[in-house]
Design an enzyme around this catalytic site. Structure first.
Site, PDB file in Angstrom:
ATOM      1  N   LEU A  31       0.859  -1.175   0.000  1.00  0.00           N
ATOM      2  CA  LEU A  31       0.000   0.000   0.000  1.00  0.00           C
ATOM      3  C   LEU A  31       0.899   1.231   0.000  1.00  0.00           C
ATOM      4  O   LEU A  31       1.974   1.215   0.612  1.00  0.00           O
ATOM      5  CB  LEU A  31      -0.911   0.041   1.237  1.00  0.00           C
ATOM      6  CG  LEU A  31      -1.984  -1.048   1.360  1.00  0.00           C
ATOM      7  CD1 LEU A  31      -2.754  -0.868   2.657  1.00  0.00           C
ATOM      8  CD2 LEU A  31      -2.927  -1.030   0.165  1.00  0.00           C
ATOM      9  N   ASP A  32       0.461   2.284  -0.675  1.00  0.00           N
ATOM     10  CA  ASP A  32       1.205   3.535  -0.650  1.00  0.00           C
ATOM     11  C   ASP A  32       1.382   4.012   0.794  1.00  0.00           C
ATOM     12  O   ASP A  32       0.569   3.712   1.673  1.00  0.00           O
ATOM     13  CB  ASP A  32       0.468   4.637  -1.422  1.00  0.00           C
ATOM     14  CG  ASP A  32       0.457   4.391  -2.921  1.00  0.00           C
ATOM     15  OD1 ASP A  32       1.202   3.511  -3.387  1.00  0.00           O
ATOM     16  OD2 ASP A  32      -0.309   5.078  -3.617  1.00  0.00           O
ATOM     17  N   PHE A  33       2.403   4.789   1.006  1.00  0.00           N
ATOM     18  CA  PHE A  33       2.690   5.388   2.309  1.00  0.00           C
ATOM     19  C   PHE A  33       1.451   6.076   2.882  1.00  0.00           C
ATOM     20  O   PHE A  33       1.126   5.940   4.063  1.00  0.00           O
ATOM     21  CB  PHE A  33       3.838   6.396   2.144  1.00  0.00           C
ATOM     22  CG  PHE A  33       4.112   7.250   3.342  1.00  0.00           C
ATOM     23  CD1 PHE A  33       4.773   6.734   4.445  1.00  0.00           C
ATOM     24  CD2 PHE A  33       3.728   8.578   3.353  1.00  0.00           C
ATOM     25  CE1 PHE A  33       5.035   7.535   5.554  1.00  0.00           C
ATOM     26  CE2 PHE A  33       3.980   9.384   4.447  1.00  0.00           C
ATOM     27  CZ  PHE A  33       4.646   8.861   5.557  1.00  0.00           C
TER      28      PHE A  33
END
Length: 278
Positions: free
Chosen positions: A87-89
């Site tokens: 997942l993106d930051f």
């Protein structure tokens, strides 16, 4: 600008600066475990936490899980665990971690063959006029930004390099206002899994995700976070179907989000909302 808006603007900037300089104390970050077996751990990842990261002074899931389950850390792996996907930051929500090579291979195969189904909830700027959208613009790297966030873009932009097929399905859940501005809550199904795919596709149709600093041209700084959440994962392995609560309700957001029009309701069988695509 109201005092409430000023406060959220301040908190957003504080979180951003804290992340840059490493002030956020990873010891104070709680990782909710929503499923655990001999083969998998599925977590509800907090926003503004890396999935894994070479800089161990910054908050990352591999470090947090290692502290919680030191006996499960695989010393032969760079990041201690088999991360089936990322997942993106800035994105919160469901993330699957495998505990052994065999389980990782099974889950990775299910994702590659698109047996797995991933659903996200987001708040986007403006009112999305159509209740259903099929977003299929190919996505590649933006040559204007080779460092930092490694921004992505769609194939129709001159700066796009190495574009790959990308497919996102969108269903409108609610239309309303967020911090006095028009916004829409949407449910998204990720068909492919390109870097920043949902964020890029939403930006391309003129409905950037609320709080997305990168894809708003570095203008959206007032919200405390990027409002994108991995809501449900149907892994396609061992009957694992995991769903979190909706974090973007009026109550959860202390009245900052006010729905005005209810279009679709999220239910356990999310896929029914996408039947019109079949």
């Amino acid at each position: 600008m109201t005092l409430e808006s000023l406060f959220h603007c301040f908190m957003s900037l504080f979180n951003l600066v804290a992340t840059w300089v490493g002030l956020r104390d990873s010891n104070n970050i709680n990782v909710e475990i929503i499923y655990k077996s001999n083969d998998f751990i599925i977590v509800n990842k907090p926003e503004d936490v890396f999935t894994n990261n070479h800089n161990k002074t910054r908050p990352s899931l591999d470090v947090l899980l290692g502290k919680k389950y030191p006996h499960l850390v695989n010393s032969n792996l760079e990041h201690g665990f088999y991360f089936v996907h990322r997942l993106d930051f800035v994105t919160s929500g469901v993330l699957c971690v495998a505990l052994n090579k065999r389980a990782c291979a099974k889950a990775s195969c299910a994702m590659q063959k698109r047996i797995s189904r991933k659903y996200y909830i987001a708040l986007v700027r403006g009112h999305v006029s159509k209740d259903h959208l099929d977003l299929t613009d190919s996505i590649g790297y933006c040559t204007r930004e080779t460092e930092g966030n490694r921004k992505m873009c769609t194939v129709d932009e001159v700066c796009c390099t190495g574009p790959r097929d990308a497919h996102t399905r969108l269903v409108v859940l609610e239309r309303g206002v967020f911090m006095s501005y028009p916004a829409t809550k949407v449910l998204l199904q990720l068909i492919t899994g390109r870097r920043h795919q949902i964020r890029v596709h939403c930006s391309t149709i003129g409905h950037t995700i609320v709080g997305d600093y990168t894809y708003s041209g570095r203008k959206d700084t007032s919200p405390s976070r990027t409002f994108l959440h991995s809501y449900r994962l149907e892994l396609g392995v061992d009957g694992i179907n995991i769903q979190t609560i909706d974090p973007f309700t009026k109550a959860k957001l202390n009245g900052l989000w006010i729905p005005v029009e209810y279009v679709n309701r999220v239910v356990d069988d999310c896929f029914r909302l996408f039947d019109s695509y079949s």
